[in-house]
Enzyme design. Structure first.
Site, mmCIF file in Angstrom:
data_model
loop_
_atom_site.group_PDB
_atom_site.id
_atom_site.type_symbol
_atom_site.label_atom_id
_atom_site.label_comp_id
_atom_site.label_asym_id
_atom_site.label_seq_id
_atom_site.Cartn_x
_atom_site.Cartn_y
_atom_site.Cartn_z
ATOM 1 C CE LYS A 160 -4.504 -1.352 0.728
ATOM 2 N NZ LYS A 160 -4.694 -2.526 1.567
ATOM 3 C CE LYS A 186 -6.485 -14.089 -8.038
ATOM 4 N NZ LYS A 186 -6.511 -13.211 -6.994
ATOM 5 C CE LYS A 203 -12.959 -6.446 -4.418
ATOM 6 N NZ LYS A 203 -12.493 -7.822 -4.132
HETATM 7 P P1 ADP Z 1 -10.295 -9.755 -5.888
HETATM 8 O O1 ADP Z 1 -9.025 -10.229 -6.533
HETATM 9 O O2 ADP Z 1 -11.427 -9.740 -6.847
HETATM 10 O O3 ADP Z 1 -10.117 -8.427 -5.147
HETATM 11 P P2 ADP Z 1 -10.276 -10.867 -3.258
HETATM 12 O O4 ADP Z 1 -8.819 -10.572 -3.125
HETATM 13 O O5 ADP Z 1 -11.243 -10.022 -2.478
HETATM 14 O O6 ADP Z 1 -10.671 -10.838 -4.817
HETATM 15 O O7 ADP Z 1 -10.498 -12.413 -2.951
HETATM 16 C C1 ADP Z 1 -11.340 -12.942 -1.966
HETATM 17 C C2 ADP Z 1 -11.136 -14.447 -1.953
HETATM 18 O O8 ADP Z 1 -11.454 -15.034 -3.235
HETATM 19 C C3 ADP Z 1 -9.686 -14.868 -1.654
HETATM 20 O O9 ADP Z 1 -9.719 -16.001 -0.796
HETATM 21 C C4 ADP Z 1 -9.113 -15.235 -3.003
HETATM 22 O O10 ADP Z 1 -8.107 -16.215 -2.899
HETATM 23 C C5 ADP Z 1 -10.347 -15.771 -3.753
HETATM 24 N N1 ADP Z 1 -10.209 -15.453 -5.194
HETATM 25 C C6 ADP Z 1 -10.320 -14.230 -5.755
HETATM 26 N N2 ADP Z 1 -10.155 -14.291 -7.090
HETATM 27 C C7 ADP Z 1 -9.915 -15.589 -7.404
HETATM 28 C C8 ADP Z 1 -9.649 -16.295 -8.638
HETATM 29 N N3 ADP Z 1 -9.625 -15.682 -9.805
HETATM 30 N N4 ADP Z 1 -9.440 -17.627 -8.565
HETATM 31 C C9 ADP Z 1 -9.487 -18.280 -7.378
HETATM 32 N N5 ADP Z 1 -9.724 -17.672 -6.188
HETATM 33 C C10 ADP Z 1 -9.943 -16.344 -6.175
#
Ligand code: ADP
Ligand code: TRP
Length: 323
Positions: A112, A192, A195
């Site tokens: 950050k 991957k 969001k």
């Molecule tokens: P984002 O990348 O959309 O911000 P988060 O970091 O909030 O998602 O992820 C929340 C949970 O979902 C975590 O446990 C993360 O490992 C899982 N997760 C997020 N995106 C994926 C993905 N593309 N494939 C597998 N697991 C995911």
């Protein structure tokens, strides 16, 4: 007794990467452990200063989504972190056994700062609050994503240090549970799904919007009549999540035979996605009409969580000489 605990950041609309990467294993876990504790980490959200109304809405949204996806309030203690204020008291006590150097080494904090964020003290001590979340409930196992592994190591360090200082096993040293055989779910651009990359397909998107997203999945430029390789195709990778081996073999054969376009594959994916989430969508519609029922679940969860928290906080207070 095996107590499994996890916290969820109320950080936005859930996508299918979140479902297959995290939610489905939390839902499965509640069947397999003695006690499952799941909370919405709203105190943690304050570190990035969200708008108050937005935070309230997001917390409600996450509660609705998790309950729709199968979190069972009979099997799991489900609550809002901020409904158990004892966590802040434990955090203060843990702050006083946590070296500043340990927190300075945290990747999430360093990342950050590298992005130019002016850090507040909440962001800096985020891992201590997370340690308090875990240690307050004597959790044995903490399912988290890979990005949270270091926070779990910090929690373990803090617990070990506290127990050593007080010469007793007062805090339970937890183990992380990082699901390693979960595939990374690809987004509409093949990276991957996340969001931050604007490539997500939401679990509960309006069907029209979901179809539009699915139709935007990137593919190679092979023509309709050409045979295609399912194993290198994003559409097929997503289709596999929603289908049986027989259905996968059937679609793979169509890819290989030719005269089957990516538009057809996207339509098959859209239908499989809608079928897969249909029961959860239906449950969501029912729950959405009963906000007071969701509130009651969270309040009841907080009551149970507070009872556990009061007991463990009492032991900690005694150990440090506050009483
Ligand atoms: P984002 O990348 O959309 O911000 P988060 O970091 O909030 O998602 O992820 C929340 C949970 O979902 C975590 O446990 C993360 O490992 C899982 N997760 C997020 N995106 C994926 C993905 N593309 N494939 C597998 N697991 C995911
Ligand atoms: N920091 C976690 C995340 O961003 C959320 C969280 C807060 C958590 N407290 C926790 C996870 C305790 C597990 C245990 O995903």
């Amino acid at each position: 007794m095996k107590r499994v605990l996890t916290g969820i950041q109320p950080s936005g609309t859930l996508h299918i990467g979140n479902y297959f990467g995290a939610i489905s294993s939390i839902v499965k876990m509640q069947q397999e452990c003695d006690e499952s504790i799941v909370f919405i980490a709203d105190f943690h959200s304050l570190t990035v200063s969200p708008k108050p109304d937005e935070l309230r809405e997001r917390v409600k949204g996450v509660a609705l989504d998790f309950l729709s996806c199968g979190l069972d309030p009979e099997k799991s203690i489900f609550f809002r972190q901020s409904d158990v204020p004892a966590v802040c008291e434990l955090m203060w006590i843990l702050n006083c056994v946590t070296g500043v150097g340990l927190l300075e080494r945290a990747h999430s904090y360093k990342d950050k700062i590298a992005k130019g964020f002016a850090p507040n003290n909440g962001l800096f001590s985020y891992p201590v609050l997370m340690a308090a979340d875990i240690l307050l409930y004597h959790a044995n196992l903490v399912p988290v994503g890979k990005d949270q592994k270091q926070h779990l190591e910090i929690t373990r360090d803090i617990a070990i240090r506290f127990n050593q200082e007080h010469n007793a096993e007062i805090l339970t040293v937890p183990e992380p549970y990082i699901e390693t055989n979960v595939a990374v779910i690809p987004g509409t651009d093949g990276q991957k799904m996340s969001k931050s990359y604007n490539n997500t397909i939401e679990i509960f998107a309006d069907p029209k919007a979901a179809r539009k997203k699915i139709m935007s999945i990137q593919t190679d430029s092979k023509g309709l009549e050409e045979p295609k390789d399912p194993d290198t195709c994003n559409i097929f990778a997503l289709y596999k999540l929603f289908s049986t081996p027989e259905q996968q073999a059937e679609l793979a054969a169509k890819y290989r035979a030719g005269n089957f376009g990516y538009g057809h594959a996207k339509q098959a994916l859209f239908e499989a996605y809608m079928d897969f989430f249909a029961p959860m969508r239906q449950r969501r519609e029912e729950l959405k009409a009963k906000p007071e029922y969701i509130e009651e679940i969270l309040r009841n969860g907080a009551k149970r969580a507070n009872a556990i928290a009061q007991e463990s906080l009492e032991q900690v207070r005694k150990a440090v000489g506050l009483r």
